[in-house]
Design a protein around this motif. Structure first.
Motif, short mmCIF file in Angstrom:
data_model
loop_
_atom_site.label_atom_id
_atom_site.label_comp_id
_atom_site.label_asym_id
_atom_site.label_seq_id
_atom_site.Cartn_x
_atom_site.Cartn_y
_atom_site.Cartn_z
N ASP A 1 0.82 -1.20 0.00
CA ASP A 1 0.00 0.00 0.00
C ASP A 1 0.86 1.26 0.00
N LYS A 2 1.93 1.23 0.79
CA LYS A 2 2.85 2.37 0.79
C LYS A 2 3.45 2.58 -0.59
N ALA A 3 3.90 1.50 -1.20
CA ALA A 3 4.52 1.60 -2.53
C ALA A 3 3.53 2.12 -3.56
N GLY A 4 2.29 1.64 -3.48
CA GLY A 4 1.28 2.11 -4.43
C GLY A 4 1.01 3.58 -4.28
N TRP A 5 0.96 4.06 -3.04
CA TRP A 5 0.73 5.49 -2.84
C TRP A 5 1.91 6.31 -3.37
N ILE A 6 3.12 5.84 -3.12
CA ILE A 6 4.30 6.56 -3.60
C ILE A 6 4.31 6.63 -5.12
N ARG A 7 3.97 5.53 -5.78
CA ARG A 7 3.94 5.53 -7.25
C ARG A 7 2.89 6.53 -7.76
N GLU A 8 1.74 6.57 -7.12
CA GLU A 8 0.70 7.50 -7.54
C GLU A 8 1.17 8.94 -7.41
N ARG A 9 1.80 9.27 -6.29
CA ARG A 9 2.26 10.63 -6.08
C ARG A 9 3.40 10.97 -7.05
N ALA A 10 4.29 10.01 -7.29
CA ALA A 10 5.38 10.25 -8.23
C ALA A 10 4.84 10.55 -9.62
N ALA A 11 3.85 9.78 -10.06
CA ALA A 11 3.25 10.02 -11.37
C ALA A 11 2.59 11.39 -11.43
N ASP B 1 10.96 0.48 5.11
CA ASP B 1 11.08 -0.79 4.40
C ASP B 1 10.03 -0.83 3.32
N LEU B 2 10.47 -0.88 2.07
CA LEU B 2 9.56 -0.91 0.93
C LEU B 2 9.78 -2.18 0.13
N PRO B 3 8.74 -2.68 -0.53
CA PRO B 3 8.91 -3.91 -1.32
C PRO B 3 9.88 -3.70 -2.47
N GLN B 4 10.70 -4.68 -2.74
CA GLN B 4 11.72 -4.56 -3.77
C GLN B 4 11.15 -4.97 -5.12
N ASP B 5 11.34 -4.11 -6.12
CA ASP B 5 10.95 -4.46 -7.48
C ASP B 5 12.02 -5.37 -8.10
N PRO B 6 11.63 -6.29 -8.96
CA PRO B 6 12.62 -7.18 -9.56
C PRO B 6 13.48 -6.43 -10.58
N PRO B 7 14.75 -6.79 -10.71
CA PRO B 7 15.60 -6.16 -11.72
C PRO B 7 15.14 -6.53 -13.13
N GLU B 8 15.52 -5.71 -14.07
CA GLU B 8 15.18 -5.92 -15.48
C GLU B 8 16.33 -6.66 -16.15
N PRO B 9 16.09 -7.81 -16.76
CA PRO B 9 17.18 -8.52 -17.43
C PRO B 9 17.77 -7.69 -18.57
N MET B 10 19.06 -7.80 -18.76
CA MET B 10 19.72 -7.13 -19.87
C MET B 10 19.12 -7.62 -21.19
#
Length: 385
Positions: free
Chosen positions: A11-21, A183-192
């Motif tokens: 929920d924290k991450a979702g709110w941060i993404r919304e505000r960033a956008a 502490d925020l959930p970690q997004d997975p890295p993007e493969p090269m």
């Protein structure tokens, strides 16, 4: 109903993404800071090989770059923000307009530090108010390596040109970072995902890539035109072409750019006066004129003399003797750096008789040894390129 910790974090991450956008960011990703930092070893090898050139601050701050927590021990997570600055047209087209100056895409608008930092601070204030915790914001102004963090957070991957490549924005991303004690959930890295493509390596005019994923800054046009304070080595001057601030070649040829949208905000768009300016006009700039033209631009940081040096090299590469009218006045410039570049440009465009006349009038009284060496080189084919 009790909310689990993981759901609360989401929920924290979702709110941060919304505000960033809402603040205009195109990318918002998260990563923790628990693991080792392979980027530190790469930086150490880069510095030990001397590939940082005159950028002594890279060696002086290496220990603080060793890990994000070397910057701030209490940090738990990183919020990586990206702002698309995709150009409206192919930035390589100007390279055929030899009487015009090629300024790197990122520097044609307002200074990106001033565009991004207020938004990061706004997001940070809102984040603290709503979620608590402590935080620090970074926009390429402290010894924090944003690109490795962005790669770890899945904002993109390191291309063979050492820059970040994004599936959605190609090579055109400004980066900012917020380190936080949350502490925020970690997004997975993007493969090269460059496959076998090496277009970015092959296009480099000065062979600045000793190997894929390695850069020798001393050969990079961005370094030469921005960071290098003295005369640019003779071996690179012709390769500069009409590039007078930075170089977009390795970024512009990336196939992933086809997914990048044009920068949608006015502050990120090119100013008309900085998009293909006439070299002759730029060569005539005094300090006041330079400061006025490049107000709020990152170009202003290198100063008038270094910039006009670049312009004169570009004039020497233009191939049009009519441009001598822009070069000749700079032979008497107060700056030795500018005078030396003007001598080189003179040698590229002027007729032999004119070179001899100008040398006879100025070389004997020239007080600067570097400029005297430029005059001497006009009569030594082994020193001219």
């Amino acid at each position: 109903m009790t909310t689990s910790i993981s759901d609360a974090a989401k929920d924290k991450a979702g709110w941060i993404r919304e505000r960033a956008a809402a603040l205009g960011f195109d990318i918002c990703r998260f990563t923790d800071l628990d693991d080792a930092w392979p980027a530190a070893a790469r930086l150490e090898a880069f510095v030990e090989a001397g590939r940082h050139g005159e950028m002594t601050w890279m060696a002086e701050t290496a220990a603080r770059r060793a890990h994000p927590r070397a910057m701030w021990a209490e940090a738990r997570s990183a919020i990586v923000l990206g702002l698309n600055y995709g150009p409206a047209a192919d930035p390589l087209e100007i390279l055929d307009r030899r009487d015009r100056g090629a300024i790197s895409v990122y520097a044609q608008g307002d200074d990106y530090h001033e565009v991004i930092k207020p938004r990061l601070k706004t997001l940070g204030r809102e984040l603290q108010t709503r979620l608590g915790g402590e935080l620090k914001v970074f926009v390429d102004t402290a010894p924090l390596m944003e690109k490795p963090l962005a790669e770890r957070a899945g904002a993109g991957w390191q291309g063979r040109h050492t820059n970040l490549v994004s599936r959605t924005h190609g090579s055109w991303l400004f980066l900012g970072v917020i380190l936080t004690t949350l502490d925020l959930p970690q997004d997975p890295p993007e493969p090269m995902a460059c496959g076998t493509c090496r277009a970015c390596l092959d296009v480099c005019p000065t062979d600045a890539f000793p190997a894929p994923f390695q850069l020798d800054a001393r050969r990079c046009i961005s370094y030469l035109t921005i960071e290098l304070k003295g005369p640019i080595p003779v071996e690179f001057r012709a390769a500069l072409g009409n590039r007078i601030y930075g170089c977009d070649d390795c970024l512009a040829v990336c196939p992933w750019n086809k997914f990048a949208q044009v920068a949608r905000e006015q502050k990120l768009a090119a100013r008309p006066e900085l998009n293909a300016p006439a070299l002759a006009d730029l060569a005539a700039l005094d300090d006041a004129g330079f400061r006025t033209l490049f107000a709020k631009s990152p170009v202003k940081r290198i100063g008038r003399d270094r910039f006009v040096r670049n312009v004169l090299y570009a004039l020497g590469n233009a191939g049009d003797p009519a441009l001598m009218t822009a070069i000749t006045p700079r032979l008497d410039d107060p700056s030795a750096l500018v005078r030396g570049a003007a001598v080189w440009a003179l040698g590229r465009l002027a007729a032999a008789a004119d070179i001899e006349a100008q040398a006879a009038a100025r070389a004997p009284a020239e007080p600067d040894p570097d400029v005297r060496a430029e005059w001497a080189a006009l009569y030594n084919p082994d020193l001219r390129r």
